[in-house]
Design an enzyme around this catalytic site. Structure first.
Site, PDB file in Angstrom:
ATOM      1  N   ASP A 104       0.846  -1.193   0.000  1.00 14.42           N
ATOM      2  CA  ASP A 104       0.000   0.000   0.000  1.00 14.42           C
ATOM      3  C   ASP A 104       0.885   1.248   0.000  1.00 14.42           C
ATOM      4  O   ASP A 104       2.006   1.223   0.529  1.00 14.42           O
ATOM      5  CB  ASP A 104      -0.895   0.039   1.251  1.00 14.42           C
ATOM      6  N   MET A 105       0.376   2.328  -0.557  1.00 16.85           N
ATOM      7  CA  MET A 105       1.140   3.577  -0.593  1.00 16.85           C
ATOM      8  C   MET A 105       1.625   3.958   0.804  1.00 16.85           C
ATOM      9  O   MET A 105       2.772   4.394   0.979  1.00 16.85           O
ATOM     10  CB  MET A 105       0.272   4.709  -1.157  1.00 16.85           C
TER      11      MET A 105
END
Length: 560
Positions: free
Chosen positions: A408-409
């Site tokens: 995930d970012m």
């Protein structure tokens, strides 16, 4: 009908008007303004002490299932310039949608004079007929008899066909013997007899089919009479329901800061899902803004929080703040916020722009990097900068790079990219067969009671609120996580986490969901509360080298 003044709430304690925000809240990713937090606390106190109505939120009653609800507060200035707030709840509470001190729904479908009651009663009457005909003993008996007869015919037909196959083989053998030992009239007589047997067997099959077709047809006529009536009622129910739904879509009309009004149908017609989802427009945020516009209040800031027991699927914790949903609310609020100066969407900022991507290891087959929190793993819709594009820029003369897995970012830590097709194939196979070992470090808001454990909660995407994920035992894919407690400090727990599967947001949901650890990760803006960063780090990555198959292990410590 509630007056506008009865929904406006003054702060019980003195507030500092100089601390007002410069812009209105971006509702899909925000940190609650301190005055919104104060308003929410005042509303929560009211929920604990009011005696006007009763609703089981599942907070106090032991063993109670309870139904939690989302509440919202809207910081406003009254037409007279006084600072206060408005309150709302999503859907209904205590089987009502009108309660003292809360703004009313945009359209009150439960009002005595509303067409909804009359038309719903008509649909209910049709539904009773559907239920009666569906459960009709005669229909059920005919249906079961028809199934049995169709089965019996199939068995008898198969038996007769097998008889014909066996007879054909037997006759072939007789014919061959006859041709070997008989001649003239004797041979012809045998051949005629064998032909008659063949025709007789075919006639048995023919008359068997005619007999069963007639029986089944007579039964089908009786059943079709009942099923036809049932189908007519179902079609009538569908027609009435669609008509009522479309009528409701037109009645739900939302104002924006320009004073422009749009129906629910018109709002969603401009999206990829032109049919509004169920209960669209009944959430707290649209209610609050519509009421404020309609009665001359100036919106300043907004926050929504969950009150009560967690739902079965979603991650919702008592008293925690959450963003507005995407599926139902985003199209509506996009219209309603026009004319207000709103905070920019922080998710459109490249949080990792000035953060370096550390190369941990590289050779002619692979490159392992330490991705900082805030940097995308692969390019997004609006942000192209990513770990992938940076690796691509560094290795310009390779077949790849190929993306093997993602983070995930907001998650930091180890990523491996393949530089050749051969390496990509090997690594892909290792990930699919779970030959890759991964260990994450996470910091949770709260104290974990046990020292280790395994969480098995199946997951799927939330169709009404992407990218959020749901726990779903009916349609979810298996998801398993093993965890170990490292230590507890200052009311927070640090864990090692070992995902056995790789579902989207698996670790975050398994931590935050009430059937998991029931503790959100620090800084989790989706399932917990926003902070400077998500405290989740992919610390260790282990796999076989795609060429010489030596076991490789990489580890990078977290910064929390």
């Amino acid at each position: 009908m509630l007056s506008s003044q009865s929904c406006f709430t003054r702060f019980k304690t003195q507030i500092d008007g100089d601390t007002l925000p410069q812009r209105f809240t971006f509702p899909f990713y925000y940190t609650p303004h301190p005055l919104c937090v104060q308003a929410a606390q005042q509303l929560q106190q009211h929920l604990q002490t009011q005696t006007d109505w009763q609703h089981d939120f599942g907070i106090e009653q032991s063993g109670s299932v309870g139904i939690g609800k989302m509440f919202g507060v809207l910081l406003v200035k009254s037409p007279q310039g006084e600072l206060g707030f408005l309150s709302a709840f999503s859907g209904k509470i205590a089987d009502q949608n009108l309660l003292p001190n809360f703004v009313p729904p945009v359209f009150d479908m439960l009002a005595e004079e509303s067409f909804f009651r009359t038309e719903l009663a008509e649909i209910s009457a049709v539904n009773i007929e559907v239920s009666r005909l569906s459960a009709d003993p005669k229909r059920l008996e005919l249906t079961e008899t028809l199934k049995q007869w169709q089965y019996d015919y199939k068995i008898q037909e198969q038996a007769q066909r097998q008889t014909m196959i066996d007879g054909r083989a037997s006759r072939k053998q007789e014919r061959q013997l006859g041709e070997q030992f008989l001649t003239g009239e004797d041979l012809q007589e045998l051949l005629n007899e064998l032909a008659k047997k063949s025709v007789a067997e075919k006639n048995v099959l023919k008359y068997l089919k005619l007999e069963w077709d007639e029986k089944i047809a007579q039964l089908s006529v009786q059943l079709e009479s009942i099923n036809g009536e049932l189908a007519n009622y179902k079609q009538k129910r569908k027609t009435l329901s669609n008509a009522l739904q479309n009528k409701l879509f037109e009645q739900y009309r939302f104002l924006n800061a320009h004073g422009e009004e749009k129906s629910l149908k018109a709002i969603f017609s401009e999206t990829t899902t032109p049919t509004p989802p169920a209960a669209a427009g009944e959430c707290a945020a649209p209610k609050l803004l519509h009421y404020a516009y309609k009665h001359g209040y100036t919106p300043i800031a907004m926050a929504e929080f969950w009150w009560g027991a967690s739902p079965k699927s979603e991650v919702r914790q008592h008293q925690k703040f959450y963003p507005s949903c995407h599926g139902k609310c985003q199209p509506i609020l996009t219209h309603m916020l026009q004319g207000l100066e709103v905070d920019p969407n922080p998710l459109e900022d490249n949080w990792g722009e000035n953060k370096p991507l550390e190369i941990v290891y590289q050779d002619d087959a692979i490159v392992v990097v330490n991705k900082p929190s805030g940097l995308l793993s692969v390019p997004g819709k609006t942000i192209k900068d990513s770990a992938y594009t940076r690796v691509q820029a560094l290795f310009t003369d390779v077949e790849g790079p190929f993306v093997i897995h993602r983070l995930d970012m907001a998650t930091s830590g180890l990523l491996v990219f393949a530089l050749t097709k051969r390496a990509n194939k090997s690594l892909q196979k290792q990930f699919i067969t779970r030959g890759v070992q991964k260990r994450y470090v996470a910091l949770l808001e709260g104290e974990v009671a046990q020292s280790e454990g395994t969480i098995k909660l199946p997951m799927r995407g939330d169709p009404d609120d992407r990218p959020r994920q749901l726990v779903c035992f009916e349609h979810g894919k298996p998801a398993e996580t093993y965890w170990q407690l490292i230590h507890t400090k200052n009311g927070r727990s640090k864990l090692y986490m070992y995902p056995k599967t790789g579902r989207t947001h698996q670790l975050r949901v398994h931590c935050a969901h009430h059937l998991g650890l029931n503790l959100a990760m620090v800084g989790d803006g989706l399932y917990g509360e926003k902070e400077n960063r998500l405290h989740l780090h992919a610390e260790m990555l282990e796999f076989d080298h795609p060429y010489h198959h030596e076991r490789l292990s990489f580890q990078v410590e977290s910064d929390f």
